[in-house]
Scaffold this motif. Structure first.
Motif, mmCIF file in Angstrom:
data_model
loop_
_atom_site.group_PDB
_atom_site.id
_atom_site.type_symbol
_atom_site.label_atom_id
_atom_site.label_comp_id
_atom_site.label_asym_id
_atom_site.label_seq_id
_atom_site.Cartn_x
_atom_site.Cartn_y
_atom_site.Cartn_z
ATOM 1 N N ALA A 31 6.548 -2.750 0.676
ATOM 2 C CA ALA A 31 7.024 -2.864 -0.707
ATOM 3 C C ALA A 31 6.397 -1.758 -1.547
ATOM 4 C CB ALA A 31 6.614 -4.219 -1.278
ATOM 5 N N MET A 32 7.173 -1.175 -2.435
ATOM 6 C CA MET A 32 6.628 -0.226 -3.401
ATOM 7 C C MET A 32 6.863 -0.800 -4.801
ATOM 8 S SD MET A 32 5.210 2.331 -4.718
ATOM 9 C CE MET A 32 4.526 2.841 -3.168
ATOM 10 N N PRO A 33 5.856 -1.491 -5.321
ATOM 11 C CA PRO A 33 5.993 -2.035 -6.681
ATOM 12 C C PRO A 33 5.570 -0.990 -7.718
ATOM 13 C CG PRO A 33 4.029 -2.925 -5.606
ATOM 14 C CD PRO A 33 4.574 -1.843 -4.715
ATOM 15 N N MET A 42 0.835 -1.205 0.000
ATOM 16 C CA MET A 42 0.000 0.000 0.000
ATOM 17 C C MET A 42 0.869 1.254 0.000
ATOM 18 S SD MET A 42 -2.955 -1.234 2.665
ATOM 19 C CE MET A 42 -1.865 -1.228 4.083
ATOM 20 N N ALA A 43 0.602 2.114 -0.971
ATOM 21 C CA ALA A 43 1.404 3.339 -1.082
ATOM 22 C C ALA A 43 1.116 4.238 0.108
ATOM 23 C CB ALA A 43 1.064 4.054 -2.380
ATOM 24 N N GLY A 44 2.188 4.742 0.712
ATOM 25 C CA GLY A 44 2.046 5.802 1.717
ATOM 26 C C GLY A 44 1.591 5.367 3.097
ATOM 27 N N SER A 63 10.435 4.878 -9.185
ATOM 28 C CA SER A 63 9.926 3.707 -9.906
ATOM 29 C C SER A 63 8.438 3.445 -9.694
ATOM 30 C CB SER A 63 10.734 2.460 -9.529
ATOM 31 O OG SER A 63 10.759 2.292 -8.130
ATOM 32 N N GLY A 64 7.894 3.871 -8.549
ATOM 33 C CA GLY A 64 6.454 3.677 -8.320
ATOM 34 C C GLY A 64 5.641 4.476 -9.325
ATOM 35 N N SER A 65 5.926 5.783 -9.411
ATOM 36 C CA SER A 65 5.247 6.650 -10.373
ATOM 37 C C SER A 65 5.935 6.609 -11.741
ATOM 38 C CB SER A 65 5.271 8.105 -9.880
ATOM 39 O OG SER A 65 4.606 8.213 -8.655
ATOM 40 N N GLY A 66 7.177 6.125 -11.769
ATOM 41 C CA GLY A 66 8.027 6.213 -12.968
ATOM 42 C C GLY A 66 7.422 5.731 -14.275
ATOM 43 N N VAL A 80 11.661 5.937 -3.596
ATOM 44 C CA VAL A 80 11.354 4.829 -4.519
ATOM 45 C C VAL A 80 10.016 5.105 -5.213
ATOM 46 C CG1 VAL A 80 10.767 2.364 -4.638
ATOM 47 C CG2 VAL A 80 12.670 3.107 -3.195
ATOM 48 N N THR A 81 9.044 5.590 -4.446
ATOM 49 C CA THR A 81 7.727 5.905 -5.018
ATOM 50 C C THR A 81 7.872 6.935 -6.136
ATOM 51 O OG1 THR A 81 6.766 5.542 -2.842
ATOM 52 C CG2 THR A 81 5.381 6.681 -4.432
ATOM 53 N N ALA A 82 8.699 7.960 -5.888
ATOM 54 C CA ALA A 82 8.867 9.045 -6.868
ATOM 55 C C ALA A 82 9.603 8.584 -8.122
ATOM 56 C CB ALA A 82 9.621 10.201 -6.222
HETATM 57 O O1 LIG Z 1 0.204 7.763 -7.965
HETATM 58 C C1 LIG Z 1 0.222 7.180 -6.871
HETATM 59 O O2 LIG Z 1 -0.042 7.794 -5.826
HETATM 60 C C2 LIG Z 1 0.596 5.713 -6.779
HETATM 61 C C3 LIG Z 1 1.873 5.490 -6.039
HETATM 62 C C4 LIG Z 1 2.857 5.003 -7.045
HETATM 63 C C5 LIG Z 1 2.081 4.812 -8.254
HETATM 64 N N1 LIG Z 1 0.844 5.153 -8.093
#
Ligand SMILES: O=C(O)[C@@H]1CCC=N1
Ligand SMILES: NC(=O)C1=CN([C@@H]2O[C@H](COP(=O)(O)OP(=O)(O)OC[C@H]3O[C@@H](n4cnc5c(N)ncnc54)[C@H](O)[C@@H]3O)[C@@H](O)[C@H]2O)C=CC1
Length: 276
Positions: A119-121, A98-100, A174-177, A170-172
């Protein structure tokens, strides 16, 4: 408790990606349970992967050695607090995608300092080409790390970070990448059409170029800067295009965009941790 048994809480896109990777890797489908309220999703998971899917988390959780939290952050508190009284008494490993949602917040909701791997997939996990950042809470032992790796590695490349705050970075990246690269592809495809290519040709040339560049960058010993130089003939076409990018400070723009994503991840974590 069976260390082999994994209970997925939430059977949506991310859970499906992880389950697909595990089953493709040969993990026994009968050791995978899913709790998912949506009957179509339950049926699809059972039919496609042979896993056992339940409407209630209590049934999915029974005897599980590992719980994988795959619900949306907005409902995480409700799901975790409802699940807390029915958790196996032997401390299961909790893997959260879960993000965040900070580790201590999840522990608070579950009512016990359970070992947590955060984990941040990213969405390419759907095609087993994800990039996944991992952090382990202090309670996770070497066996727990191995178990988390088995689940996440099936979806792509994994990298551990030593500080939970780095999950926001990591979120900034590869998560959002994937969205950044998709945006670049959209723009390149549109530019090709504006330059007179038919849409299908522009789309295919764009996608194949993205794939080829990524493959070269991954397989080559040379850094991307060297690979870029190999394309750029002095006084040639690429040089002109790169000058336009430099004039618009593309690197500065990327630094600002990723810092904004990191700041948003921090703010979301703060909101969710205050929600304990
Ligand atoms: O945009 C978001 O908040 C989520 C986290 C990483 C990808 N999507
Ligand atoms: N999409 C992305 O790029 C990324 C998503 N994530 C995280 O993955 C998590 C899941 O996201 P998706 O799979 O995209 O969402 P999704 O909406 O596809 O899946 C969530 C599932 O949870 C189910 N659900 C709702 N209430 C439930 C309950 N009480 N018990 C069990 N299941 C319940 C829903 O029916 C749904 O199937 C989110 O927390 C998100 O932050 C993390 C990294 C990247």
């Amino acid at each position: 408790m069976s260390t082999a048994k994994i209970a997925f809480i939430g059977g949506g896109n991310m859970a499906t990606s992880l389950i697909a990777g595990l089953v493709a890797d040969g993990y026994a489908a009968q050791d995978i349970c899913v709790s998912e309220p949506n009957p179509e999703r339950r049926n699809a998971l059972q039919a496609r992967y042979g896993v056992r899917a339940f409407a209630e988390s209590t049934e999915a959780l029974a005897d599980a050695g590992t719980l994988v939290l795959c619900v949306k952050p907005q409902i995480a508190r409700q799901v975790c607090t409802a699940m807390a009284p029915t958790l196996p008494s032997a401390a299961p490993l909790v893997v959260s995608v879960m993000a965040g949602v900070p580790e201590r917040t999840i522990q608070g909701w579950l009512g016990r300092p359970l070992p947590i791997v955060r984990a941040m997939p990213n969405t390419p996990a759907m095609v087993q080409t994800g990039a996944i950042g991992l952090h382990a809470s202090a309670e996770v032992d070497a066996e727990g790390r191995n178990r988390a790796e088995t689940i996440l590695r099936a979806a792509g490349l994994i990298r551990w970070v030593d500080d939970e705050d780095k999950i926001d970075a990591v979120t900034a990246i590869s998560g959002s990448g994937p969205a950044y690269f998709f945006l670049f592809m959209e723009a390149l495809e549109e530019a090709g059409i504006a330059l007179g290519l038919d849409p299908e040709t522009s789309r295919l040339l764009t996608m194949q170029t993205a794939l080829g560049a990524a493959k070269m960058a991954i397989e080559s010993d040379a850094p991307p800067s060297r690979l870029r130089e190999q394309v750029t003939s002095p006084g040639g076409t690429t040089e002109r295009a790169l000058e336009v990018f430099a004039d618009a400070d593309l690197r500065g723009l990327i630094a600002r965009a990723t810092a904004a994503a990191r700041d948003r991840a921090q703010a979301l974590s703060k909101t969710l941790s205050e929600d304990q």
